[in-house]
Design a protein around this motif. Structure first.
Motif, PDB file in Angstrom:
ATOM      1  N   GLU A 257       0.826  -1.204   0.000  1.00 22.27           N
ATOM      2  CA  GLU A 257       0.000   0.000   0.000  1.00 22.27           C
ATOM      3  C   GLU A 257       0.858   1.251   0.000  1.00 22.27           C
ATOM      4  O   GLU A 257       0.540   2.225  -0.690  1.00 22.27           O
ATOM      5  CB  GLU A 257      -0.942  -0.012   1.202  1.00 22.27           C
ATOM      6  N   ALA A 258       1.965   1.245   0.751  1.00 22.44           N
ATOM      7  CA  ALA A 258       2.867   2.392   0.761  1.00 22.44           C
ATOM      8  C   ALA A 258       3.493   2.578  -0.619  1.00 22.44           C
ATOM      9  O   ALA A 258       3.633   3.707  -1.105  1.00 22.44           O
ATOM     10  CB  ALA A 258       3.951   2.206   1.820  1.00 22.44           C
ATOM     11  N   HIS A 259       3.837   1.480  -1.268  1.00 19.38           N
ATOM     12  CA  HIS A 259       4.410   1.551  -2.606  1.00 19.38           C
ATOM     13  C   HIS A 259       3.400   2.137  -3.593  1.00 19.38           C
ATOM     14  O   HIS A 259       3.738   2.997  -4.417  1.00 19.38           O
ATOM     15  CB  HIS A 259       4.841   0.150  -3.050  1.00 19.38           C
ATOM     16  N   LEU A 260       2.143   1.679  -3.518  1.00 16.75           N
ATOM     17  CA  LEU A 260       1.109   2.204  -4.412  1.00 16.75           C
ATOM     18  C   LEU A 260       0.859   3.686  -4.154  1.00 16.75           C
ATOM     19  O   LEU A 260       0.666   4.461  -5.093  1.00 16.75           O
ATOM     20  CB  LEU A 260      -0.191   1.420  -4.236  1.00 16.75           C
ATOM     21  N   LEU A 261       0.859   4.090  -2.898  1.00 16.31           N
ATOM     22  CA  LEU A 261       0.651   5.498  -2.562  1.00 16.31           C
ATOM     23  C   LEU A 261       1.786   6.354  -3.107  1.00 16.31           C
ATOM     24  O   LEU A 261       1.546   7.424  -3.679  1.00 16.31           O
ATOM     25  CB  LEU A 261       0.549   5.660  -1.043  1.00 16.31           C
ATOM     26  N   ALA A 262       3.025   5.879  -2.978  1.00 10.95           N
ATOM     27  CA  ALA A 262       4.166   6.622  -3.508  1.00 10.95           C
ATOM     28  C   ALA A 262       4.082   6.710  -5.031  1.00 10.95           C
ATOM     29  O   ALA A 262       4.378   7.764  -5.610  1.00 10.95           O
ATOM     30  CB  ALA A 262       5.465   5.941  -3.087  1.00 10.95           C
TER      31      ALA A 262
ATOM     32  N   LYS B 106       1.448   9.303  -5.904  1.00 13.78           N
ATOM     33  CA  LYS B 106       1.949  10.662  -5.706  1.00 13.78           C
ATOM     34  C   LYS B 106       2.903  11.053  -6.828  1.00 13.78           C
ATOM     35  O   LYS B 106       2.875  12.186  -7.314  1.00 13.78           O
ATOM     36  CB  LYS B 106       2.653  10.783  -4.356  1.00 13.78           C
ATOM     37  N   GLU B 107       3.750  10.120  -7.238  1.00 17.65           N
ATOM     38  CA  GLU B 107       4.702  10.398  -8.317  1.00 17.65           C
ATOM     39  C   GLU B 107       3.958  10.676  -9.622  1.00 17.65           C
ATOM     40  O   GLU B 107       4.296  11.606 -10.353  1.00 17.65           O
ATOM     41  CB  GLU B 107       5.641   9.213  -8.491  1.00 17.65           C
ATOM     42  N   ALA B 108       2.936   9.887  -9.907  1.00 17.76           N
ATOM     43  CA  ALA B 108       2.149  10.098 -11.124  1.00 17.76           C
ATOM     44  C   ALA B 108       1.441  11.443 -11.074  1.00 17.76           C
ATOM     45  O   ALA B 108       1.378  12.162 -12.079  1.00 17.76           O
ATOM     46  CB  ALA B 108       1.142   8.966 -11.298  1.00 17.76           C
ATOM     47  N   GLN B 109       0.913  11.793  -9.920  1.00 15.11           N
ATOM     48  CA  GLN B 109       0.238  13.081  -9.770  1.00 15.11           C
ATOM     49  C   GLN B 109       1.219  14.230  -9.964  1.00 15.11           C
ATOM     50  O   GLN B 109       0.910  15.221 -10.619  1.00 15.11           O
ATOM     51  CB  GLN B 109      -0.424  13.184  -8.387  1.00 15.11           C
ATOM     52  N   LEU B 110       2.423  14.090  -9.416  1.00 17.55           N
ATOM     53  CA  LEU B 110       3.450  15.117  -9.560  1.00 17.55           C
ATOM     54  C   LEU B 110       3.851  15.271 -11.020  1.00 17.55           C
ATOM     55  O   LEU B 110       3.963  16.398 -11.522  1.00 17.55           O
ATOM     56  CB  LEU B 110       4.677  14.750  -8.710  1.00 17.55           C
TER      57      LEU B 110
END
Length: 77
Positions: free
Chosen positions: A48-53, A56-60
């Motif tokens: 889940e932490a990996h998916l969240l990161a 966030k990277e995709a959003q950035l």
């Protein structure tokens, strides 16, 4: 033929062994199950932490892409 006391003692040993063996088997399986669940919960947290990161990277990257597109659309004055 075995004496009656010997036969009774054999039955007691069989029953005691069955009960203790069942208890030991239950304890071992319980320990295996709880350790497996703990490992799976840890793996799930890391995933889940990996998916969240990644999100966030995709959003950035998307935000940076929008800023670059807007900069190209605005005329220089």
């Amino acid at each position: 033929m075995a004496p009656p006391g010997s036969r009774r003692w054999a039955y007691v040993r069989i029953m005691a062994g069955t009960i203790h063996g069942g208890g030991l088997g239950f304890y071992v399986m319980h320990r295996i199950e709880t350790s497996y669940k703990a490992k799976m919960e840890e793996r799930l947290r890391r995933y889940e932490a990996h998916l969240l990161a990644k999100e966030k990277e995709a959003q950035l990257l998307q935000d940076e892409g929008l800023c670059e597109d807007q900069a190209q659309l605005l005329p220089d004055s």
